[in-house]
Motif scaffolding. Structure first.
Motif, short mmCIF file in Angstrom:
data_model
loop_
_atom_site.label_atom_id
_atom_site.label_comp_id
_atom_site.label_asym_id
_atom_site.label_seq_id
_atom_site.Cartn_x
_atom_site.Cartn_y
_atom_site.Cartn_z
N PRO B 50 27.11 15.52 27.11
CA PRO B 50 26.59 13.93 27.47
C PRO B 50 27.95 13.20 28.31
O PRO B 50 29.13 13.55 27.97
N TYR B 51 27.62 12.28 28.96
CA TYR B 51 28.63 11.50 29.45
C TYR B 51 28.92 10.34 28.91
O TYR B 51 28.08 9.75 28.22
N SER B 52 30.28 9.97 28.76
CA SER B 52 30.39 8.84 27.69
C SER B 52 29.89 7.55 28.69
O SER B 52 29.76 7.60 29.78
N ILE B 53 29.73 6.31 27.92
CA ILE B 53 29.26 5.09 28.85
C ILE B 53 30.06 4.73 29.96
O ILE B 53 29.75 4.30 30.95
N TYR B 54 31.60 5.09 29.70
CA TYR B 54 32.45 4.83 31.02
C TYR B 54 31.98 5.38 32.29
O TYR B 54 32.30 4.95 33.09
N VAL B 55 31.46 6.76 32.15
CA VAL B 55 31.10 7.51 33.56
C VAL B 55 30.14 6.52 34.07
O VAL B 55 30.15 6.47 35.40
N ARG B 57 29.28 3.29 33.69
CA ARG B 57 29.95 2.20 34.32
C ARG B 57 30.79 2.42 35.37
O ARG B 57 30.71 1.48 36.38
#
Lengths: 769, 203
Positions: B50-55, B57
């Protein structure tokens, strides 16, 4: 400075997340956990470091973050995508390495004193073999070998001697069960083998993660324990095993062959590094290979013991990522890889026997083209054999190889390569200057030359990508060499050729730049050809790309003709001189023979490429090759994308797009005429490859790899024969179609590996009703 | 290289007519609350890591105007369902060797269409919208990577005019290789010319 602010940004961002998650989904585990955290904040960590004054900014920080809108991103310009990708979300089980499911424990509860059956030992060992091969194939230790609880037990804490390696720590040397000893000896041998493999790969050129993961997660692979101690333990265990009567014969044999396999693999990995004896290395690999069938036939006796492997062990390793699944590699895949490893390892050692510089290059090219490509361990061993300690093949200087190469192309028996020049100390003596300038050239060219060999030791994708850079480097080398050629001309008192028919100017040989140009052309051809192998081109590009292959190969034949002209002229001059010797005669003969062989090869190449280019042009005319609509690009723009690696190459110049599309499409030629021409070209290609295939290893400059070379040549020949069939089929179809009718054929383009040769994409044309 | 784990999720398309009721909208920061969770869900479905939410944003906050969503009001007109999304960026790119000029390079980072809505040209429309937005902002070229086994995705991009420029060995975490696809939106001369004008303008 920037890294400090980065950390702050991350923290800001994380607290902003807490707010959203909490608002959106009250059931979200992260929200509830952080709620608990909010009510009972842990004490601030005590920061003790000289010159650092820690200030608690929690309150200001939380206040500041509450000023943000949800999703607002505060970042400095140095916060890149890479860092964004590396960021983690706490309490997300796929990202948070400390996240535990309800009831899950951080560590495995495994009883190392539990007795193991011989069947279970076999099961564990065979699983470890699969993991070892998965590691060889590019998966990290953390998801393979390091998932074994027994291996973890051996390596943590790091042992300083074998007495610290017992699985059951309550035991002493004397009461370890035989089964435990077999497993322990095997595991120690395995880790020590991995240590050799890892060190070898790290020492050579490879691409971390892409080819292989050398990361050991701060675990020592038994660097402190001597290989002889491990080998001795394996032998002692074998002896103890043979004297036991408690295990049935069949199981005993299965355990024995696993210990023998491990001992042989460890010895092979240890000795594969030495470059003194090619035969010894070959014998090692063959001895290992002989043991494999027994492993295979007895694997069914094993009983899997999955509880002795755990993905959770990754939490103990120095890694920021959460445990990833254990790599599952089947026994059959692992076994096949192991067999190939032995075969390739044994062949790779043959490079150590040096015949001539061209045979060396042929060896490496063909060895790397084996399907599937030799694994990274073997490829790094090959690099070690060739370049180790900058001693080529363990016995030669770079200069020797380079001078060999120059002598066998542009400078046979030439005074520029005369080693006696080195002895001259008088600066006004031309020989002093020749030695000097040649040394300048070698210093400049050696790196570029070795880079070719180093590059073709890489994975197939990297070979093509690196060739793009090498071609540009050789362009510059060629220009640098041209200046040296002009300088050297006066010291060598070169007499130019004067031929009014060619030019009113005197013609000089430019030996060094000529040599560089020859290699540049070859690399340009390889670069285009690798594009076919890697399926980089779309079907409607094939006509132009094969046109380019023929353009480059044709240019190479003309250049070889020029080289031959000067070699012959120098030969005739030398023969008339009193110091002419048999040795010099041989050098001239050798260079002429190499030029001859290269000309044959380049001629066959351009003929086949020319034929294929025509075939694809005609298939395009017949609308048998799909052309996508491509609303966002023009033909010219795509041509610029495709030809980017050649954009900076001055010679041979890049054909302007308009000109290229015209010569490829041949709008004036009738389809039958074009096919007639293609048919003549392919006949010449067939004849050419046939003649080449009859050359001796010496004349074909493939000494040491004759069998692979012959197969490769025959595959080219088959591609040519098949092209001939396609041409005839298309021609027949056109001739039997009434004017303005649609021909009743379709064209299939074989995928890589499905044709006769990956560099020759021959369309298959079949009739349709 | 910094996007080594980016992936183009599996898409599969044939040229069938679009369902008339689909809405295509350009992303903006105001959409975050309503759509970010479904964007993540749609994209991460096809990802092993998964990508973190930072990716998300990182892209959406900086280049929201290059990201487009396909919405289906069919299910519920007040909160239309997300059926497809494309996420991109656009930045100056300097080749490491300085062998060629700095270009304004678009990058298509993620593309996903919900499985029940595939084969309707949604992905193509989304990509075209992203490219159109990049062209409007003066992009010189667009690049992306796609898994070598993802034939439908490659077909989609190649139909638009992309070429495979190189193959990347074992590019993804799952060990599969990728192709880099490149689309030049301008001639090389024009790309260099642009830079010349820029410098003149400054002087």
């Amino acid at each position: 400075m920037s890294s400090y602010s980065l950390v702050i940004d991350n923290v800001v961002q994380q607290s902003a997340d807490v707010n959203i998650e909490g608002g959106v989904d009250p059931n979200n585990p992260s929200a509830t956990t952080f709620a608990t955290w909010n009510s009972e904040p842990p004490p601030a960590p005590r920061l003790k470091s000289n010159g650092v004054v820690a200030t608690d900014i929690t309150e200001q920080f939380i206040n500041a973050t509450q000023q943000f809108e949800v999703g607002e991103l505060i970042k400095d310009p140095f916060f890149t995508l890479f860092e964004a990708v590396g960021a983690l979300e706490i309490m997300d089980p796929k990202m948070d390495s400390g996240y535990l499911e309800p009831g899950e424990t951080m560590e495995d509860d495994y009883d190392f004193s539990q007795p193991l059956l011989p069947e279970e030992i076999i099961g564990i060992i065979d699983q470890l073999i699969c993991h070892e091969i998965a590691w060889h194939k590019g998966h990290p230790l953390g998801q393979t070998i390091f998932t074994s609880l027994y291996i973890d037990r051996l390596l943590d804490p790091c042992p300083t001697n074998l007495s610290e390696t017992f699985f059951d720590r309550s035991e002493s040397c004397s009461d370890e069960t035989l089964n435990h000893q077999v497993l322990r000896a095997y595991c120690l041998g395995l880790v020590k083998t991995c240590c050799f493999v890892n060190e070898r790969i790290k020492a050579e050129h490879f691409y971390e993660e892409e080819d292989f993961v050398t990361h050991t997660f701060h675990r020592s692979l038994l660097e402190n324990i001597h290989v002889d101690d491990v080998l001795q333990l394996l032998l002692d265990t074998l002896e103890r095993l043979s004297s036991t009567t408690n295990i049935s014969g069949e199981l005993k044999a299965a355990l024995r062959c696993r210990l023998e396999f491990r001992e042989a693999f460890l010895k092979t990995a240890e000795e594969a590094e030495t470059r003194t004896s090619m035969q010894n290395i070959k014998d090692r690999w063959l001895a290992l290979q002989i043991l494999l069938p027994d492993l295979k036939s007895s694997t069914s006796l094993g009983k899997p013991f999955p509880t002795s492997f755990s993905a959770k062990l990754q939490r103990k390793l120095a890694s920021t990522v959460p445990p990833r699944p254990i790599v599952e590699l089947s026994w059959d895949t692992a076994y096949e890889h192991l067999e190939r490893l032995c075969r390739d390892g044994s062949v790779a050692a043959e490079v150590l026997k040096y015949y001539d510089s061209h045979s060396l290059m042929t060896f490496v090219l063909l060895f790397q083209a084996r399907k599937p490509q030799p694994s990274v361990y073997i490829r790094t061993l090959l690099q070690h054999y060739i370049f180790g300690d900058m001693v080529i093949l363990g016995s030669m200087s770079v200069r020797q190889v380079l001078d060999d190469d120059l002598a066998s192309t542009v400078l046979p028996a030439h005074k520029l390569l005369d080693r006696n020049n080195d002895e001259i100390e008088h600066p006004s003596d031309p020989r002093f200057n020749m030695a000097n300038q040649m040394e300048v050239f070698r210093a400049r060219a050696a790196g570029s030359y070795l880079d070719i060999l180093r590059t073709i030791c890489q994975n197939r994708c990297r070979i093509r990508r690196t060739l793009c850079r090498l071609v540009a480097d050789w362009e510059v080398l060629q220009l640098d060499a041209e200046e040296l050629d002009v300088d050297l001309r006066k010291f060598a008192s070169e007499k130019p050729i004067k031929d009014r028919e060619i030019s009113s100017e005197p013609i000089y040989s430019f030996p060094l730049s000529s040599w560089a140009y020859l290699y540049k052309l070859r690399q340009m051809e390889w670069l285009v050809q690798m594009g076919f192998e890697l399926e980089v081109y779309q079907p409607d590009e094939l006509a132009s790309m094969y046109w380019y292959v023929q353009y480059l190969a044709r240019t190479r034949t003309r250049h070889l003709e020029r080289i031959r002209g000067f070699d012959v002229r120098n030969f005739n001059d030398a023969r008339r001189r009193p110091d002419f010797s048999d040795e010099k005669q041989m050098e001239f003969m050798n260079a002429l023979s190499f030029v001859n062989h290269s000309t044959m090869e380049a001629t066959a190449t351009y003929n086949l490429a020319d034929a294929l280019s025509c075939v694809f042009t005609i298939l395009g005319r017949l609308s048998l090759i799909p052309i996508p609509p491509r609303p966002y690009s023009t033909d010219l723009q795509r041509y610029e994308v495709r030809m980017k690696p050649f954009q900076l190459i001055g010679l041979p110049e890049l054909i302007p797009f308009e000109e290229l599309s015209k010569v490829v499409a041949q709008p004036e030629g009738s389809s039958i005429d074009i096919l007639e021409y293609a048919s003549e070209s392919v006949t010449a290609a067939k004849k050419g490859f046939e003649q080449i295939s009859k050359l001796s290893p010496k004349d074909a400059y493939c000494q040491g790899s004759y069998d692979s070379w012959l197969k490769n040549t025959k595959d080219c020949l088959k591609a040519a024969i098949f092209t001939g069939i396609t041409i005839a089929t298309v021609r027949k179809a056109i001739e039997s179609t009434p004017r303005n009718g649609q021909v009743k054929i379709k064209a299939e383009i074989p995928a890589t590996g499905k044709g006769y040769h990956d560099w020759w994409v021959v369309p298959k044309v079949v009739a349709i009703p | 290289m910094d996007t080594a784990i980016m992936t183009q999720p599996t898409i599969c398309e044939k040229s069938r007519p679009l369902p008339a009721e689909l809405l295509y909208i350009q992303y903006s920061h105001a959409h975050e609350k309503q759509y970010l969770p479904s964007i993540r869900a749609l994209i991460s479905k096809d990802l092993s890591e998964p990508y973190s939410i930072y990716v998300y944003r990182y892209f959406l906050y900086q280049w929201g105007d290059l990201c487009f969503m396909a919405l289906s009001p069919h299910t519920s007109p007040l909160s239309p369902r997300l059926t497809g999304v494309v996420i991109s960026k656009l930045e100056p790119h300097t080749p490491p060797s300085h062998s060629s000029p700095t270009t304004l390079r678009g990058y298509i980072a993620m593309l996903a269409v919900s499985s029940s809505y595939r084969n309707h040209g949604i992905a193509t429309t989304l990509v075209r919208k992203a490219i159109d937005a990049m062209i409007e902002r003066g992009a010189d070229e667009v690049v992306l990577e796609t898994e070598e086994s993802n034939v439908p995705a490659m077909k989609l991009y190649e139909r638009l005019g992309f070429l495979r420029s190189k193959k990347l060995h074992r590019y993804y975490l799952n060990g599969s290789s990728a192709y880099r696809l490149v689309l030049h939106l301008k001639g090389v001369g024009e790309m260099m010319g642009d830079k010349g004008e820029g410098i003149d303008g400054v002087v």
